[in-house]
Design a protein around this motif. Structure first.
Motif, PDB file in Angstrom:
ATOM      1  N   ALA A   1       0.852  -1.192   0.000  1.00 11.34           N
ATOM      2  CA  ALA A   1       0.000   0.000   0.000  1.00 11.34           C
ATOM      3  C   ALA A   1       0.884   1.237   0.000  1.00 11.34           C
ATOM      4  O   ALA A   1       1.998   1.219   0.531  1.00 11.34           O
ATOM      5  CB  ALA A   1      -0.918   0.004   1.213  1.00 11.34           C
TER       6      ALA A   1
ATOM      7  N   GLN B   1      -1.720   7.866  -1.379  1.00  9.04           N
ATOM      8  CA  GLN B   1      -2.052   8.555  -2.630  1.00  9.04           C
ATOM      9  C   GLN B   1      -2.172  10.057  -2.414  1.00  9.04           C
ATOM     10  O   GLN B   1      -1.823  10.834  -3.288  1.00  9.04           O
ATOM     11  CB  GLN B   1      -3.364   8.003  -3.212  1.00  9.04           C
ATOM     12  CG  GLN B   1      -3.309   6.519  -3.535  1.00  9.04           C
ATOM     13  CD  GLN B   1      -2.250   6.186  -4.564  1.00  9.04           C
ATOM     14  OE1 GLN B   1      -2.109   6.878  -5.569  1.00  9.04           O
ATOM     15  NE2 GLN B   1      -1.483   5.136  -4.308  1.00  9.04           N
TER      16      GLN B   1
ATOM     17  N   THR C   1      -4.033   3.436  -0.792  1.00  7.44           N
ATOM     18  CA  THR C   1      -4.543   2.332  -1.600  1.00  7.44           C
ATOM     19  C   THR C   1      -3.479   1.258  -1.748  1.00  7.44           C
ATOM     20  O   THR C   1      -2.281   1.522  -1.618  1.00  7.44           O
ATOM     21  CB  THR C   1      -4.974   2.788  -3.006  1.00  7.44           C
ATOM     22  OG1 THR C   1      -3.826   3.250  -3.715  1.00  7.44           O
ATOM     23  CG2 THR C   1      -6.042   3.875  -2.941  1.00  7.44           C
ATOM     24  N   THR C   2      -3.936   0.051  -2.057  1.00  9.72           N
ATOM     25  CA  THR C   2      -3.016  -1.041  -2.341  1.00  9.72           C
ATOM     26  C   THR C   2      -2.589  -0.961  -3.795  1.00  9.72           C
ATOM     27  O   THR C   2      -3.170  -0.222  -4.601  1.00  9.72           O
ATOM     28  CB  THR C   2      -3.681  -2.411  -2.098  1.00  9.72           C
ATOM     29  OG1 THR C   2      -4.700  -2.598  -3.081  1.00  9.72           O
ATOM     30  CG2 THR C   2      -4.252  -2.516  -0.690  1.00  9.72           C
ATOM     31  N   CYS C   3      -1.610  -1.760  -4.144  1.00  6.34           N
ATOM     32  CA  CYS C   3      -1.152  -1.817  -5.530  1.00  6.34           C
ATOM     33  C   CYS C   3      -2.257  -2.346  -6.440  1.00  6.34           C
ATOM     34  O   CYS C   3      -2.212  -2.141  -7.649  1.00  6.34           O
ATOM     35  CB  CYS C   3       0.109  -2.665  -5.642  1.00  6.34           C
ATOM     36  SG  CYS C   3      -0.048  -4.327  -4.954  1.00  6.34           S
ATOM     37  N   ASP C   4      -3.274  -2.992  -5.851  1.00  7.44           N
ATOM     38  CA  ASP C   4      -4.432  -3.483  -6.610  1.00  7.44           C
ATOM     39  C   ASP C   4      -5.524  -2.426  -6.739  1.00  7.44           C
ATOM     40  O   ASP C   4      -6.550  -2.669  -7.359  1.00  7.44           O
ATOM     41  CB  ASP C   4      -5.030  -4.718  -5.926  1.00  7.44           C
ATOM     42  CG  ASP C   4      -4.037  -5.864  -5.811  1.00  7.44           C
ATOM     43  OD1 ASP C   4      -3.178  -6.000  -6.709  1.00  7.44           O
ATOM     44  OD2 ASP C   4      -4.118  -6.614  -4.819  1.00  7.44           O
ATOM     45  N   GLY C   5      -5.321  -1.262  -6.104  1.00  2.64           N
ATOM     46  CA  GLY C   5      -6.300  -0.186  -6.172  1.00  2.64           C
ATOM     47  C   GLY C   5      -7.347  -0.194  -5.078  1.00  2.64           C
ATOM     48  O   GLY C   5      -8.258   0.634  -5.079  1.00  2.64           O
ATOM     49  N   ASP C   6      -7.235  -1.101  -4.112  1.00  5.73           N
ATOM     50  CA  ASP C   6      -8.199  -1.146  -3.005  1.00  5.73           C
ATOM     51  C   ASP C   6      -7.907  -0.033  -1.998  1.00  5.73           C
ATOM     52  O   ASP C   6      -6.748   0.198  -1.633  1.00  5.73           O
ATOM     53  CB  ASP C   6      -8.144  -2.496  -2.298  1.00  5.73           C
ATOM     54  CG  ASP C   6      -8.606  -3.640  -3.187  1.00  5.73           C
ATOM     55  OD1 ASP C   6      -9.485  -3.420  -4.046  1.00  5.73           O
ATOM     56  OD2 ASP C   6      -8.071  -4.757  -3.028  1.00  5.73           O
ATOM     57  N   ASP C   7      -8.952   0.635  -1.538  1.00  3.75           N
ATOM     58  CA  ASP C   7      -8.833   1.700  -0.541  1.00  3.75           C
ATOM     59  C   ASP C   7      -8.686   1.074   0.843  1.00  3.75           C
ATOM     60  O   ASP C   7      -9.592   0.401   1.331  1.00  3.75           O
ATOM     61  CB  ASP C   7     -10.070   2.593  -0.598  1.00  3.75           C
ATOM     62  CG  ASP C   7     -10.016   3.774   0.363  1.00  3.75           C
ATOM     63  OD1 ASP C   7      -9.072   3.863   1.172  1.00  3.75           O
ATOM     64  OD2 ASP C   7     -10.935   4.610   0.298  1.00  3.75           O
TER      65      ASP C   7
ATOM     66  N   GLY D   1       3.014   6.801  -4.040  1.00  4.40           N
ATOM     67  CA  GLY D   1       1.693   6.369  -4.471  1.00  4.40           C
ATOM     68  C   GLY D   1       1.707   5.840  -5.895  1.00  4.40           C
ATOM     69  O   GLY D   1       0.699   5.372  -6.393  1.00  4.40           O
ATOM     70  N   ASN D   2       2.867   5.902  -6.540  1.00  2.83           N
ATOM     71  CA  ASN D   2       2.999   5.398  -7.906  1.00  2.83           C
ATOM     72  C   ASN D   2       3.489   3.957  -7.959  1.00  2.83           C
ATOM     73  O   ASN D   2       3.592   3.388  -9.037  1.00  2.83           O
ATOM     74  CB  ASN D   2       3.971   6.287  -8.701  1.00  2.83           C
ATOM     75  CG  ASN D   2       3.444   7.685  -8.868  1.00  2.83           C
ATOM     76  OD1 ASN D   2       2.257   7.897  -9.088  1.00  2.83           O
ATOM     77  ND2 ASN D   2       4.322   8.665  -8.733  1.00  2.83           N
TER      78      ASN D   2
END
Length: 166
Positions: free
Chosen positions: A58, A61, A69-75, A116-117
């Protein structure tokens, strides 16, 4: 003697996102002494906040408003904020004078965090738990600031050794 909060991963506990640790307990003789004296209070804000080990990486962002967020986009912002609150509560329960926390972590970083990237780049700022501690007046150091931490503790315990320039 005052207690010192320490990131559980640096204490040797396998709580990192990848299930490993960042044990630094042998990096400085003061850490061994503080451990023997029972002064170190380990905590992983992410785990106490409700995240499993292992877990997806995570990154922060944004800081205002906070978004993690995680690298999978989950908040995972709610877990990070809950972990930050519980970290502060633990510090206050133990009357911790300061914290030694993992550099660059979205929870524990005290002066820089990953951008965050998910590309290893860094940005100025503090992680969620470190920011909560700092707002409450609890100084946060990272593993690259062990010399400053030892000096801070020495000044806390021996104020008579501190000389002010006039």
């Amino acid at each position: 003697m005052k207690k010192i909060l320490i990131s559980a991963c640096m204490y040797g506990q396998n709580v990192r996102y990848d299930g490993n640790h960042n044990n630094i307990m042998e990096q400085h003789p003061a850490l061994a002494r503080w451990h023997e004296e029972g002064r170190l209070v380990p905590i992983c804000p992410e785990v106490v906040g409700g995240l499993p080990t292992p877990r997806p990486a995570a990154e922060m962002q944004s800081h205002y408003p906070i978004l993690v967020t995680t690298c999978d986009g989950d908040d995972v912002t709610p877990e990070f904020l809950h972990g930050a609150e519980l970290t502060l509560e633990l510090a206050q329960q133990h009357d911790a004078c300061c914290a030694l926390m993992k550099a660059r972590s979205p929870s524990c970083g005290n002066d820089q965090v990953y951008s965050g990237n998910f590309d290893g780049s860094l940005v100025p700022g503090s992680g969620a738990a470190a920011a909560e501690l700092i707002r409450a007046g609890i100084p946060v150091f990272n593993e690259n600031q062990l010399t400053q931490l030892v000096q801070f503790i020495d000044e806390q315990e021996h104020p008579e050794r501190t000389f002010a320039c006039l």
